[in-house]
Structure formats: structure tokens, C-alpha cells
Write a protein that holds these residues in place. Structure first.
Motif, PDB file in Angstrom:
ATOM      1  N   ARG A   4       0.842  -1.118  -0.053  1.00  0.00           N
ATOM      2  CA  ARG A   4       0.032   0.018  -0.218  1.00  0.00           C
ATOM      3  C   ARG A   4       1.002   1.219  -0.144  1.00  0.00           C
ATOM      4  O   ARG A   4       1.922   1.176   0.460  1.00  0.00           O
ATOM      5  CB  ARG A   4      -1.049  -0.130   1.383  1.00  0.00           C
ATOM      6  CG  ARG A   4      -1.747  -1.043   1.237  1.00  0.00           C
ATOM      7  CD  ARG A   4      -2.898  -0.720   2.481  1.00  0.00           C
ATOM      8  NE  ARG A   4      -2.540  -0.357   3.652  1.00  0.00           N
ATOM      9  CZ  ARG A   4      -2.595  -0.292   4.889  1.00  0.00           C
ATOM     10  NH1 ARG A   4      -3.290  -1.459   5.213  1.00  0.00           N
ATOM     11  NH2 ARG A   4      -2.122   0.137   5.764  1.00  0.00           N
ATOM     12  N   GLU A   5       0.433   2.214  -0.383  1.00  0.00           N
ATOM     13  CA  GLU A   5       1.125   3.460  -0.574  1.00  0.00           C
ATOM     14  C   GLU A   5       1.560   3.959   0.657  1.00  0.00           C
ATOM     15  O   GLU A   5       2.691   4.415   0.886  1.00  0.00           O
ATOM     16  CB  GLU A   5       0.502   4.623  -1.316  1.00  0.00           C
ATOM     17  CG  GLU A   5       1.015   5.986  -1.472  1.00  0.00           C
ATOM     18  CD  GLU A   5       2.272   5.935  -2.314  1.00  0.00           C
ATOM     19  OE1 GLU A   5       3.317   6.780  -2.163  1.00  0.00           O
ATOM     20  OE2 GLU A   5       2.246   5.103  -3.261  1.00  0.00           O
ATOM     21  N   ASP A   6       0.556   3.844   1.858  1.00  0.00           N
ATOM     22  CA  ASP A   6       1.132   4.456   3.230  1.00  0.00           C
ATOM     23  C   ASP A   6       2.085   3.643   3.892  1.00  0.00           C
ATOM     24  O   ASP A   6       3.165   3.959   4.447  1.00  0.00           O
ATOM     25  CB  ASP A   6      -0.023   4.656   4.074  1.00  0.00           C
ATOM     26  CG  ASP A   6      -1.007   3.114   4.198  1.00  0.00           C
ATOM     27  OD1 ASP A   6      -0.906   2.287   3.294  1.00  0.00           O
ATOM     28  OD2 ASP A   6      -1.501   3.058   5.099  1.00  0.00           O
ATOM     29  N   VAL A   7       2.082   2.303   3.547  1.00  0.00           N
ATOM     30  CA  VAL A   7       3.260   1.326   3.914  1.00  0.00           C
ATOM     31  C   VAL A   7       4.568   1.814   3.252  1.00  0.00           C
ATOM     32  O   VAL A   7       5.487   1.762   3.816  1.00  0.00           O
ATOM     33  CB  VAL A   7       2.768  -0.114   3.773  1.00  0.00           C
ATOM     34  CG1 VAL A   7       3.673  -1.170   4.142  1.00  0.00           C
ATOM     35  CG2 VAL A   7       1.283  -0.448   4.414  1.00  0.00           C
ATOM     36  N   TYR A   8       4.286   1.943   2.198  1.00  0.00           N
ATOM     37  CA  TYR A   8       5.684   2.100   1.372  1.00  0.00           C
ATOM     38  C   TYR A   8       6.192   3.439   1.777  1.00  0.00           C
ATOM     39  O   TYR A   8       7.698   3.339   2.099  1.00  0.00           O
ATOM     40  CB  TYR A   8       5.174   2.325  -0.253  1.00  0.00           C
ATOM     41  CG  TYR A   8       6.630   2.582  -1.098  1.00  0.00           C
ATOM     42  CD1 TYR A   8       7.533   1.942  -1.350  1.00  0.00           C
ATOM     43  CD2 TYR A   8       6.561   4.070  -1.580  1.00  0.00           C
ATOM     44  CE1 TYR A   8       8.662   2.391  -2.082  1.00  0.00           C
ATOM     45  CE2 TYR A   8       7.579   4.435  -2.241  1.00  0.00           C
ATOM     46  CZ  TYR A   8       8.843   3.530  -2.543  1.00  0.00           C
ATOM     47  OH  TYR A   8       9.735   4.121  -3.217  1.00  0.00           O
ATOM     48  N   GLN A   9       5.654   4.472   2.023  1.00  0.00           N
ATOM     49  CA  GLN A   9       5.943   5.695   2.449  1.00  0.00           C
ATOM     50  C   GLN A   9       6.745   5.445   3.847  1.00  0.00           C
ATOM     51  O   GLN A   9       7.690   5.953   4.152  1.00  0.00           O
ATOM     52  CB  GLN A   9       4.961   6.942   2.533  1.00  0.00           C
ATOM     53  CG  GLN A   9       4.451   7.325   1.074  1.00  0.00           C
ATOM     54  CD  GLN A   9       5.750   7.824   0.320  1.00  0.00           C
ATOM     55  OE1 GLN A   9       6.641   8.251   0.675  1.00  0.00           O
ATOM     56  NE2 GLN A   9       5.722   7.409  -1.111  1.00  0.00           N
ATOM     57  N   ALA A  10       5.917   4.828   4.770  1.00  0.00           N
ATOM     58  CA  ALA A  10       6.427   4.565   6.194  1.00  0.00           C
ATOM     59  C   ALA A  10       7.931   3.812   6.063  1.00  0.00           C
ATOM     60  O   ALA A  10       8.768   4.283   6.725  1.00  0.00           O
ATOM     61  CB  ALA A  10       5.433   3.886   6.874  1.00  0.00           C
ATOM     62  N   LYS A  53      10.477   5.717   5.037  1.00  0.00           N
ATOM     63  CA  LYS A  53      11.036   6.881   6.066  1.00  0.00           C
ATOM     64  C   LYS A  53      11.865   5.950   6.963  1.00  0.00           C
ATOM     65  O   LYS A  53      13.312   6.460   7.436  1.00  0.00           O
ATOM     66  CB  LYS A  53       9.966   7.280   6.852  1.00  0.00           C
ATOM     67  CG  LYS A  53       9.486   8.536   6.372  1.00  0.00           C
ATOM     68  CD  LYS A  53       8.364   9.199   7.257  1.00  0.00           C
ATOM     69  CE  LYS A  53       7.921  10.299   6.767  1.00  0.00           C
ATOM     70  NZ  LYS A  53       6.862  10.875   7.705  1.00  0.00           N
TER      71      LYS A  53
END
Length: 65
Positions: free
Chosen positions: A11-17, A20
Motif C-alpha cells: 500500500r502507498e502508506d506502508v511504502y512511505q513509512a 522513512k
């Protein structure tokens, strides 16, 4: 240690986290570390696994009489 090349969908939010958290490390190294800790690593003891409790609800034994 052998490595297997694969593709995963994040998922995009998992990828961004993950991006980071990984920082300068390679993303695949961080994914391997997370999966190893979650799936493979043996837990030797249950000591210290309970979440800290709030002491504000403690009662004296006289309250129950």
C-alpha cells in the motif's frame, strides 16, 4: 545465505513509512529484518511482554469487604 528475488505489492502508506524507516539502508534489507523479527526469530521468554499497566485503578483489599 541465499536470497530469492520476488515482487511484492505494498500500500502507498506502508511504502512511505518503510521508506522513512529504511533511511540509508536498502529497502529490501529493512523488509527482510522486519519479516525475520516477526516470523522467524525465536522468543526465548515471555518476561517483559505484558504492556505496562496504569496504577491509578489499584484498590486496597479493604474496598472489597
Amino acid at each position: 545465505m541465499a536470497f530469492v528475488k520476488t515482487t511484492i505489492n505494498l500500500r502507498e502508506d506502508v511504502y512511505q513509512a518503510l521508506k522513512k524507516v529504511a533511511g540509508k539502508k536498502k529497502m529490501s534489507e529493512k523488509i527482510n529484518e522486519i519479516l525475520y523479527n516477526a516470523l522467524v526469530k525465536e522468543k526465548k521468554s515471555l518476561f517483559g511482554t505484558m504492556k505496562p499497566t496504569d496504577l491509578s485503578d489499584l484498590r486496597d483489599h479493604e474496598d472489597r469487604l
